[in-house]
Scaffold this motif. Sequence first.
Motif, PDB file in Angstrom:
ATOM      1  N   PRO A   1       0.817  -1.268  -0.017  1.00  0.00           N
ATOM      2  CA  PRO A   1      -0.295   0.067  -0.032  1.00  0.00           C
ATOM      3  C   PRO A   1       0.736   1.277   0.091  1.00  0.00           C
ATOM      4  N   ALA A   2       2.132   1.079   0.516  1.00  0.00           N
ATOM      5  CA  ALA A   2       2.773   2.406   0.759  1.00  0.00           C
ATOM      6  C   ALA A   2       3.304   2.875  -0.974  1.00  0.00           C
ATOM      7  N   LEU A   3       3.782   1.575  -1.572  1.00  0.00           N
ATOM      8  CA  LEU A   3       4.393   2.070  -3.022  1.00  0.00           C
ATOM      9  C   LEU A   3       3.079   2.428  -3.785  1.00  0.00           C
ATOM     10  N   ALA A   4       1.882   1.780  -3.620  1.00  0.00           N
ATOM     11  CA  ALA A   4       0.683   2.024  -4.460  1.00  0.00           C
ATOM     12  C   ALA A   4       0.399   3.478  -4.216  1.00  0.00           C
ATOM     13  N   ARG A   5       0.514   4.052  -3.197  1.00  0.00           N
ATOM     14  CA  ARG A   5      -0.091   5.276  -2.848  1.00  0.00           C
ATOM     15  C   ARG A   5       1.066   6.213  -3.589  1.00  0.00           C
ATOM     16  N   ARG A   6       2.549   5.948  -3.330  1.00  0.00           N
ATOM     17  CA  ARG A   6       3.347   6.746  -3.881  1.00  0.00           C
ATOM     18  C   ARG A   6       3.341   6.890  -5.489  1.00  0.00           C
ATOM     19  N   MET A   7       3.034   5.747  -5.833  1.00  0.00           N
ATOM     20  CA  MET A   7       2.948   5.666  -7.441  1.00  0.00           C
ATOM     21  C   MET A   7       1.735   6.404  -8.086  1.00  0.00           C
ATOM     22  N   ALA A   8       0.456   6.295  -7.274  1.00  0.00           N
ATOM     23  CA  ALA A   8      -0.597   6.960  -7.598  1.00  0.00           C
ATOM     24  C   ALA A   8      -0.570   8.471  -7.620  1.00  0.00           C
TER      25      ALA A   8
END
Length: 448
Positions: free
Chosen positions: A109-116
């Motif tokens: 979820p941390a990577l997904a949020r940064r990417m989004a």
Amino acid sequence: MTAPLTFGMFQTMGLSGSWRLPDNTTPGFLTLDYWTTLAKRSEEAGVDFLFIADDFGYPLIDGEVSPTAVEHALLFPRGDPSMVMSAMAAATEKLGLVVTMSTSADRPPALARRMATLDHVTNGRIGWNVVTGAGQNASARLFGEPMKAHDDRYAAAEDYLKLAMTLWEGSWEDGALKVDRAAGVYADAAMVHEIHYDGTHFRSDGVFTVPPSPQRTPLLFQAGASTKGRDVAARYAEAVFLAAEPDAVREQIADIRARAVAAGREPDAIKFLIAGTYVVAPTHDEALALRETVTAFVTTADAAVQYAFFTGLDLTKMDPSKPLQSTASEQGRTNIERFTGEDAPTVGEILEEFRVNGVMSRPFLGTPAEAVDQTVALMEHTGADGVLVQPGPTGDSASFFELVVPELKRRGLMEGPAQATTLRERLFPAGSAHLPPSHPGHALRVGR
Ligand SMILES: Cc1cc2nc3c(=O)[nH]c(=O)nc-3n(C[C@H](O)[C@H](O)[C@H](O)COP(=O)(O)O)c2cc1C
């Protein structure tokens, strides 16, 4: 070969191999100006994207950081490339921006949020190079964890990717975002859903708090060509980076393509980009002299350190007159599998290959016309779609921009700056900003 080709610029957030040359720019890698200048230059030239590789690892020899790596700046030092993406986005309008983030570091979820967030602030120009991480022995040690076995890392990476795609595709319906000031409704609560993911390595229950970005899922890149790496690439990647001898690259492309089709994807669903170095000058002899200058800095000890980083194998402990005497490693496998099998080179030959060419294979060498001829021949031989251009002697690809780009344009192999668009549409103009129907992530979309 289909013209125009796809071109990306390769960078690391560190020093390039030729950093000792007086006109090499990479010692400035911790300034914002270095990145914004390079991004503007890449956009003006008309290349499709700029890519920054990354890894938490560094070369370990006998379990400790290699002093040679520290002294000679070999795969060391490193900044965090995700930090400069938005600055490069602010300096450009059309350039794609691709960054490596390892599936072994942050939780999904941390990577997904940064990417989004990056996909929003770049207007859909973000790509994610999905890697398990090359320098695993050092990074596992740094994170205070046991090193996962190679194939387990890829199994975890696949689970990681599925969860990230579920967050991007499965939480917000299209149209959920209202921003209706008069009614006082920011988003329609009935159209924002909890995801429930229970995978082999990760689980998650909850909503994704970032509204859908232009691409939702960033354009997915992959770069490990081991057997397991190819398998993940075939199922999920939309672009693949490769680096090996021409025959090996041809075989890798054919293999990944066949696996992708077997997995139900379109034959042209993946763009294959070969990592290529341009050593070019106005005359052939000047180019040869430049090559001498660049390779003179690199020692056999440097080559061994680099090989150890990618494979975990210490070639200095093996007989140089024989092929690899041990291939047992839980580190990266691409550069082990590449040098085994029929006609395997000797350890001495592998060291010399790494000394003069590094991990990226033979350069395009000569005048701009000769280098472009060689590029075309390689594309035709391998079936690749384009080139991931290595930084070159100055580290900022200056000679590629000045000498090679005009020749590529003259032959119709590179277009001028394109329309501002998402990165996915830039690489696949016939498609849309979102994952295509034959991609497994497409079915994860909620509310269709
Ligand atoms: C052009 C290119 C770029 C790459 N970039 C990265 C990167 O940024 N980070 C990384 O860990 N591995 C990167 N790799 C892949 C590694 O070389 C290595 O193969 C991989 O991480 C380990 O997986 P494997 O076991 O499939 O080889 C790159 C490979 C190529 C050819």
